[in-house]
Write an enzyme that holds these catalytic residues in place. Sequence first.
Site, PDB file in Angstrom:
ATOM      1  N   ASP A 161      -0.554  11.608  -2.081  1.00 60.31           N
ATOM      2  CA  ASP A 161      -1.507  11.099  -1.110  1.00 60.31           C
ATOM      3  C   ASP A 161      -2.454  10.259  -1.953  1.00 60.31           C
ATOM      4  O   ASP A 161      -3.297  10.805  -2.671  1.00 60.31           O
ATOM      5  CB  ASP A 161      -2.258  12.251  -0.442  1.00 60.31           C
ATOM      6  CG  ASP A 161      -3.157  11.742   0.654  1.00 60.31           C
ATOM      7  OD1 ASP A 161      -3.838  10.723   0.429  1.00 60.31           O
ATOM      8  OD2 ASP A 161      -3.181  12.340   1.739  1.00 60.31           O
ATOM      9  N   HIS A 162      -2.303   8.940  -1.910  1.00 54.80           N
ATOM     10  CA  HIS A 162      -3.021   8.139  -2.904  1.00 54.80           C
ATOM     11  C   HIS A 162      -4.539   8.235  -2.751  1.00 54.80           C
ATOM     12  O   HIS A 162      -5.276   7.930  -3.667  1.00 54.80           O
ATOM     13  CB  HIS A 162      -2.531   6.681  -2.911  1.00 54.80           C
ATOM     14  CG  HIS A 162      -3.088   5.835  -1.817  1.00 54.80           C
ATOM     15  ND1 HIS A 162      -2.569   5.804  -0.557  1.00 54.80           N
ATOM     16  CD2 HIS A 162      -4.151   4.990  -1.786  1.00 54.80           C
ATOM     17  CE1 HIS A 162      -3.266   4.974   0.200  1.00 54.80           C
ATOM     18  NE2 HIS A 162      -4.242   4.464  -0.524  1.00 54.80           N
ATOM     19  N   HIS A 209      -4.319  11.488   4.580  1.00 51.06           N
ATOM     20  CA  HIS A 209      -5.566  11.066   3.941  1.00 51.06           C
ATOM     21  C   HIS A 209      -6.802  11.752   4.542  1.00 51.06           C
ATOM     22  O   HIS A 209      -7.641  12.282   3.820  1.00 51.06           O
ATOM     23  CB  HIS A 209      -5.776   9.551   4.101  1.00 51.06           C
ATOM     24  CG  HIS A 209      -4.642   8.724   3.578  1.00 51.06           C
ATOM     25  ND1 HIS A 209      -3.863   9.098   2.512  1.00 51.06           N
ATOM     26  CD2 HIS A 209      -4.166   7.516   3.975  1.00 51.06           C
ATOM     27  CE1 HIS A 209      -2.970   8.160   2.273  1.00 51.06           C
ATOM     28  NE2 HIS A 209      -3.122   7.193   3.150  1.00 51.06           N
ATOM     29  N   SER A 259      12.761  -2.622  -3.525  1.00 47.48           N
ATOM     30  CA  SER A 259      12.495  -3.988  -3.072  1.00 47.48           C
ATOM     31  C   SER A 259      11.364  -4.015  -2.053  1.00 47.48           C
ATOM     32  O   SER A 259      10.995  -5.067  -1.549  1.00 47.48           O
ATOM     33  CB  SER A 259      13.765  -4.585  -2.454  1.00 47.48           C
ATOM     34  OG  SER A 259      14.150  -3.769  -1.367  1.00 47.48           O
TER      35      SER A 259
HETATM   36  C1  BG6 Z   1      -1.687   3.895   3.559  1.00 46.99           C
HETATM   37  C2  BG6 Z   1      -1.385   3.596   4.988  1.00 46.99           C
HETATM   38  O1  BG6 Z   1      -1.320   5.192   3.222  1.00 46.99           O
HETATM   39  O2  BG6 Z   1      -3.089   3.734   3.339  1.00 46.99           O
HETATM   40  C3  BG6 Z   1      -1.831   2.188   5.344  1.00 46.99           C
HETATM   41  O3  BG6 Z   1       0.011   3.735   5.207  1.00 46.99           O
HETATM   42  C4  BG6 Z   1      -3.284   1.991   5.008  1.00 46.99           C
HETATM   43  O4  BG6 Z   1      -1.603   1.914   6.713  1.00 46.99           O
HETATM   44  C5  BG6 Z   1      -3.553   2.417   3.575  1.00 46.99           C
HETATM   45  O5  BG6 Z   1      -3.589   0.620   5.183  1.00 46.99           O
HETATM   46  C6  BG6 Z   1      -5.030   2.411   3.283  1.00 46.99           C
HETATM   47  O6  BG6 Z   1      -5.212   2.638   1.914  1.00 46.99           O
HETATM   48  P1  BG6 Z   1      -6.477   2.074   1.162  1.00 46.99           P
HETATM   49  O7  BG6 Z   1      -6.329   2.603  -0.214  1.00 46.99           O
HETATM   50  O8  BG6 Z   1      -6.408   0.577   1.251  1.00 46.99           O
HETATM   51  O9  BG6 Z   1      -7.659   2.629   1.896  1.00 46.99           O
END
Ligand code: BG6
Length: 500
Positions: free
Chosen positions: A186-187, A249, A25
């Site tokens: 880690d996107h 990141h 959710s």
């Molecule tokens: C996330 C953080 O992992 O990455 C957020 O928790 C941040 O705080 C975000 O805003 C930023 O991701 P992007 O892809 O928008 O640069």
Amino acid sequence: MTEERLQCRIDPICEPFGLIIFGASGDLTRKKLLPALYNLYRHGLLPDNFFILGAARTAFDERGFRELINSFLPGEEGEERECFLSHLYYRIIDYDGLESFKTLKRKLISLEGIYKTGKRRIFYLAVPPLLCEGIAKLIGESGLTRGTDWNKIVVEKPFGWDADSARSLNRTLHRYFQEEDIFRIDHYLGKETVQDILLFRFANSIFEPIWNRNHIDHVQITVAESIGVGERAGYYDRAGIIRDMFQNHIVQLLSLVAMEPPPTFRPLRIREEKVKVFRSLRPIEKKDIPEYTVFGQYVSGEIEGVAVPAYRSEKGVRRNSNTPTFATMKLFIDNWRWQGVPFYLRSGKRLRRRVTEVSVHFKTVPHSIFKGIVSEEIKPNVLVFRLQPDESINLTFQTKIPGTKLCFRDVTMNFSYRDYTVPIPEAYERVLLDCLRGDQMIFVGQEGVEIAWEFFTPILDFLEKGKKIVFHIHNYRAGSWGPWEADEFIRKDGRQWWVT
Ligand code: BG6
């Protein structure tokens, strides 16, 4: 670009699966995971047989859950969307209750029968970090991982809360999952431009010979955001910028810029090289923290003409919070390649604009033959990986302005991702697809995550347990580039911040 000229890796197949999302959710599921899964579905990248079972503490029935998700999906309403939504299910769960997990298991088995997915289960922990270990334990104890074809588990960042909790979480996960089935997300590693750093470095021969301390003066990594903490204040106020951005990141970006060439483009080989970078990070001694770091917290200001409140006035933030929303750091990598080259890292919320860039600043010419002829100093070359927005790679160099006088000007050679006609996929589409396919290339390994925490934990202790911490958190106006002290921090080294 013609098909024949493209050199592509062959994609592994995606088998039928059942995906169980804990934290269904929450913000992440609504805004990122399900829209990304829907896009994969629309592009025909999911198998025919799959289902998604959401689990969370919030009371929803299946209809309510589908309606909620529907409002976050991209594109038009229609049959395709209806069909995707029909694969979605929901169960309320008590994250501490073994019985609740057993009930979930029964639901899972029944869905596996309906969708003929075999027993291929992916558990996605889209929950705050402090809940992960308990959930992983109950997944194991309730037998959810037993008698299956395969199981995978996906853990969001931050993975753990500090070095000890990350090690403990790894131990628990390893009781029920093999390392190759653990996907630490880690996107940022799913972003096209981030992946391109390795290709740029290792698929071109002209840069690698100069990619070292003999030619590079310093490296900057900026991850600036104009947004605030939004609805995640409860988590953020405890986590702060180091856990939220630096430990994951930003050091991942650093490792891609700094690592040695791996022998092959395979997940394990790449992880090994990243680990070597993390091991070579020079620890920042407690007494040196004030010299090597600057922390900040935003006060009210204006971003693109809109007034925004101070961090302490945001909903869900403690009124006397000392959580940093900005940080900058100077790091050194103690190895032959990088000895003496500073890496300046900077990130913050509510900064002037959203921009993520890695810039590699080369040394100035060793001797200027133009001295006394032109008044300007010759500016050094800068190579910039612009990760977002307007993804690009560009190189600045000096040229002569046409005319009879000798005048210099720096110009930029630019490659923009907009030159490709194909759209850039969302990072979450890439990470989810790779996980479904069992491809570990862009996920973080156990050792890497633990060593990165070992580096940052003393800094977190200093921030959170230090008595005079309040003196180390500088205010900055929302809409600025951070506290004045951060500019001074780099200026005293004879350098300045760079963003294009
Ligand atoms: C996330 C953080 O992992 O990455 C957020 O928790 C941040 O705080 C975000 O805003 C930023 O991701 P992007 O892809 O928008 O640069």
